[in-house]
Design a protein around this motif. Structure first.
Motif, short mmCIF file in Angstrom:
data_model
loop_
_atom_site.label_atom_id
_atom_site.label_comp_id
_atom_site.label_asym_id
_atom_site.label_seq_id
_atom_site.Cartn_x
_atom_site.Cartn_y
_atom_site.Cartn_z
N LEU A 1 -60.75 0.46 16.15
CA LEU A 1 -59.76 1.29 15.46
C LEU A 1 -59.44 2.50 16.32
O LEU A 1 -60.33 3.14 16.89
N LEU A 2 -58.16 2.84 16.39
CA LEU A 2 -57.70 3.94 17.22
C LEU A 2 -57.62 5.20 16.36
O LEU A 2 -57.07 5.17 15.25
N ARG A 3 -58.16 6.30 16.90
CA ARG A 3 -58.17 7.57 16.17
C ARG A 3 -57.69 8.68 17.08
O ARG A 3 -57.67 8.53 18.31
N ALA A 4 -57.33 9.81 16.46
CA ALA A 4 -56.90 10.98 17.22
C ALA A 4 -57.27 12.23 16.43
O ALA A 4 -57.47 12.18 15.21
N TRP A 5 -57.36 13.38 17.15
CA TRP A 5 -57.69 14.65 16.52
C TRP A 5 -56.47 15.57 16.59
O TRP A 5 -55.75 15.60 17.58
#
Length: 401
Positions: free
Chosen positions: A341-345
């Motif tokens: 799963l791709l995440r970002a902040w």
């Protein structure tokens, strides 16, 4: 008494000093500010309006892709081209041994020549000399029988002579029929021998395997000196001037396919455009899907020795289905991946927030996000492994809130 008073005073001074020291330390601890992470470097996200697409993984294929074989087989005497070399249409590719076929071709040609000599210049079975001679004899016998019938009717010829004339006519007719049948058989043998000679010539010519079209030698299946069975693959030639991306569209999206629809292909970091030129009218294969082919704009790569698109390679492809949507453009380096799963902040209200991304498609070092981020948000450019959800960050001097 004076000594005890002196010792008491000293003890009170020590206690006062310790209390003062403890108080100072407590005041210093209360006044020390907590440690807050400086706000990381951020970038402002932008939303892009792009066509709506469906994503698949396709295989690069060439419409003109031939595996060439010989109908007769034989020992491979040599190859005229190596794998990877360009060939012209009609160029010699493989040479097979043909000693036995040469003798067989000569024998078949000689037999056909002899049969043709027996026939002479006759155009049909009735024109053969034997058939013509039998026909002449039959005509004479028939004429004699007719004259005998007239003489018998006038009473000038006996019944016995009439019977003999009729028998001669019948015999001549049978001989003519037999001669005509034999002539027809002779013509049939000639055709058979000519066909055999033609097959022998074709087999002899088949020892030179030639390219059916211009292209590049992709594979060789039999080495020099080995025996190739009849119809066994010898060499594969492919035309790289036109390449297509082939992919399967599942049943629930099959009605969204239409000829001329645009397809985007990501090949080795390069985006290429394609156009749908072929699709099956129904669902096919074990996957019960619709097979789609789109011609890729290869430019000048197909003429080079090392084309950017390799037949057989698998690349992601996006089929446009009409309409538009807004996607957020995100640098791939600003994301993290956990369990696929791709995440970002992002920095929001002075705190770090983690977002789970819904990916529309990848474009090289960038990713277009359908959900999880919005245009205008501040994306952390380089996420750190020790980020905590909701962690406050302190703005640097000059940073915009």
């Amino acid at each position: 008494a004076p000594y005890r008073a002196c010792m008491l005073n000293r003890g009170m001074l020590v206690v006062v000093a310790l209390c003062a020291t403890a108080g100072c330390q407590r005041d210093g601890a209360e006044k020390a500010p907590p440690t807050v992470r400086p706000v990381p470097e951020t970038i402002v996200l932008e939303a892009r309006t792009v066509p709506k697409t469906l994503s698949y993984v396709g295989t690069v294929v060439a419409p003109r892709d031939a595996i060439i074989a010989s109908t007769r087989g034989g020992r491979v005497d040599g190859y005229a081209y190596e794998v990877g070399q360009s060939v012209e249409s009609g160029a010699l590719l493989v040479k097979l041994g043909a000693t036995e076929l040469a003798f067989a071709s000569q024998a078949a040609a000689a037999s056909a020549t002899q049969a043709a000599a027996r026939i002479g210049g006759a155009k049909d079975p009735a024109s053969l000399p034997s058939a013509q001679a039998a026909k002449a004899s039959y005509e004479v016998a028939a004429d004699a029988a007719r004259r005998a019938e007239k003489l018998h009717a006038q009473g000038s010829l006996s019944e016995q002579e009439l019977t003999r004339a009729r028998a001669n006519e019948a015999s001549a007719k049978a001989q003519y029929d037999g001669a005509l049948a034999e002539a027809q058989a002779e013509f049939g043998r000639l055709k058979e021998l000519m066909a055999t000679a033609g097959q022998a010539r074709a087999a002899l010519g088949d020892q030179a395997v030639r390219a059916p079209f211009s292209g590049i030698v992709l594979e060789r299946f039999v080495e020099i000196g080995q025996m190739a069975a009849p119809n066994a693959p010898l060499v594969r030639v492919i035309d790289l001037t036109e390449l297509r991306i082939r992919f399967d569209v599942p049943q629930f999206d099959a009605e969204k396919v239409a000829l001329g629809r645009k397809v985007t292909v990501l090949a080795d970091g390069t985006m290429r455009t394609a156009s749908v030129v072929r699709s099956t009218p129904g669902l096919v294969g074990e996957s019960n899907s619709r097979l789609v082919e789109a011609t890729i704009d290869v430019g000048g790569d197909g003429d080079a020795g090392a084309p950017a698109l390799l037949p057989g390679a698998r690349y992601p492809a996006w089929l446009e289905i009409g309409g538009t949507e807004e996607l957020v453009d995100v640098p791939l380096s600003s994301t993290t991946s956990t369990a696929g799963l791709l995440r970002a902040w992002v920095v929001e209200d002075g705190r770090l927030r983690e977002r789970l991304l819904s990916v529309a498609r990848f474009e090289g070092e960038r990713v277009l996000v359908r959900g999880g981020l919005r245009g205008g948000e501040r994306l952390v450019k380089t996420p750190e492994p020790d980020f905590r959800l909701g962690e406050p960050v302190a703005a640097r001097a000059g940073d915009a809130k």
